[in-house]
Design a protein around this motif. Structure first.
Motif, PDB file in Angstrom:
ATOM      1  N   ASP A 160       0.988  -1.264   0.031  1.00 33.72           N
ATOM      2  CA  ASP A 160      -0.160  -0.008   0.065  1.00 33.72           C
ATOM      3  C   ASP A 160       0.833   1.072   0.034  1.00 33.72           C
ATOM      4  N   PHE A 161       0.397   2.520  -0.024  1.00 36.46           N
ATOM      5  CA  PHE A 161       1.018   3.842  -0.197  1.00 36.46           C
ATOM      6  C   PHE A 161       1.925   3.858   1.049  1.00 36.46           C
ATOM      7  N   SER A 162       1.786   3.428   1.995  1.00 34.93           N
ATOM      8  CA  SER A 162       2.714   3.766   3.390  1.00 34.93           C
ATOM      9  C   SER A 162       3.908   2.876   3.129  1.00 34.93           C
ATOM     10  N   ARG A 163       3.879   2.094   2.289  1.00 31.95           N
ATOM     11  CA  ARG A 163       5.237   1.397   1.983  1.00 31.95           C
ATOM     12  C   ARG A 163       6.229   2.382   1.291  1.00 31.95           C
ATOM     13  N   LEU A 164       5.623   3.303   0.642  1.00 29.00           N
ATOM     14  CA  LEU A 164       6.448   3.996  -0.479  1.00 29.00           C
ATOM     15  C   LEU A 164       6.999   5.317   0.735  1.00 29.00           C
ATOM     16  N   SER A 165       6.025   5.834   1.229  1.00 28.32           N
ATOM     17  CA  SER A 165       6.435   6.969   2.240  1.00 28.32           C
ATOM     18  C   SER A 165       5.310   7.608   3.074  1.00 28.32           C
ATOM     19  N   ARG A 166       5.772   7.670   4.169  1.00 28.05           N
ATOM     20  CA  ARG A 166       4.730   8.639   5.191  1.00 28.05           C
ATOM     21  C   ARG A 166       5.102   9.730   5.430  1.00 28.05           C
TER      22      ARG A 166
END
Length: 207
Positions: free
Chosen positions: A44-50
């Protein structure tokens, strides 16, 4: 056909909010910049960056090099205006979640410290944690007491180190050779006279 490659960061995507400390992500960005990546799969997008700035930087890379994104929730083509909008929303949501998680963590630690508990992190040699409170660890404290006795008698930190080595005392880091810096730090630490100061969220706590 497509050649696949796995970039496993472990927990670094959650521990760091920048790219400097994320070697795997930097390597991936480098491959994208060279035009070698066309499809990117992640949970999910949290794995790219927070972090909003990092998310926007990655988005520019994805758009420029026409990288299609695949998550557990769907496929995103950032050449498409709607998908680009969704990317922005999901990135902002990941950052908000991260901030809320951080706030909850701080509040939890502040509550623990207010209750006289340790408040997180490793406890010092000679102590143990029971339900969040510090208690003497007698199997270690006997060595701590001897260290202070030796120092009070005028013994050097080198002599104290030799004593610990001969006794086979293992540090919290699993070492039998104690550094002089660690020994001196222990001798200066107020926790060994029953007081410990901790700062959290701008407040000082004495436990």
């Amino acid at each position: 056909g497509m050649k696949s490659e796995i970039y496993n960061e472990g927990g670094k995507s959650s521990h760091y909010e920048d790219l400097i400390n994320r070697e795997k992500m930097l390597s991936l960005v480098n491959e994208i910049s060279k035009g070698y990546v066309r499809h990117l799969f992640f949970w999910d997008f949290s794995r790219l960056s927070r972090n909003e700035n990092v998310s926007m930087y990655l988005k520019l890379k994805f758009v420029k090099h026409k990288v299609k994104l695949y998550t557990k929730d769907g496929v995103y083509d950032l050449q498409n205006t709607s998908d680009k909008f969704v990317y922005n929303i999901m990135s902002s949501y990941s950052e908000m979640e991260n901030e809320l998680r951080r706030e909850r963590s701080i509040l939890g630690k502040v509550k623990s410290l207010s209750d006289g508990k340790w408040g997180g992190g490793s406890v010092n040699f000679g102590y143990k944690l029971v339900d969040g409170y510090t208690y003497e660890e007698k199997s270690e404290s006997k060595y701590v007491k001897e260290m202070f006795k030796m120092y009070d008698e005028g013994k050097s930190t080198n002599e104290i180190r030799d004593y610990l080595r001969l006794e086979g005392v293992v540090s919290r880091w699993g070492k039998t050779i104690w550094s002089l810096g660690t020994i001196m730090s222990m001798l200066k630490n107020e926790i060994y006279i029953g007081s410990c100061r901790k700062t959290m969220d701008g407040k000082e706590f004495i436990i």
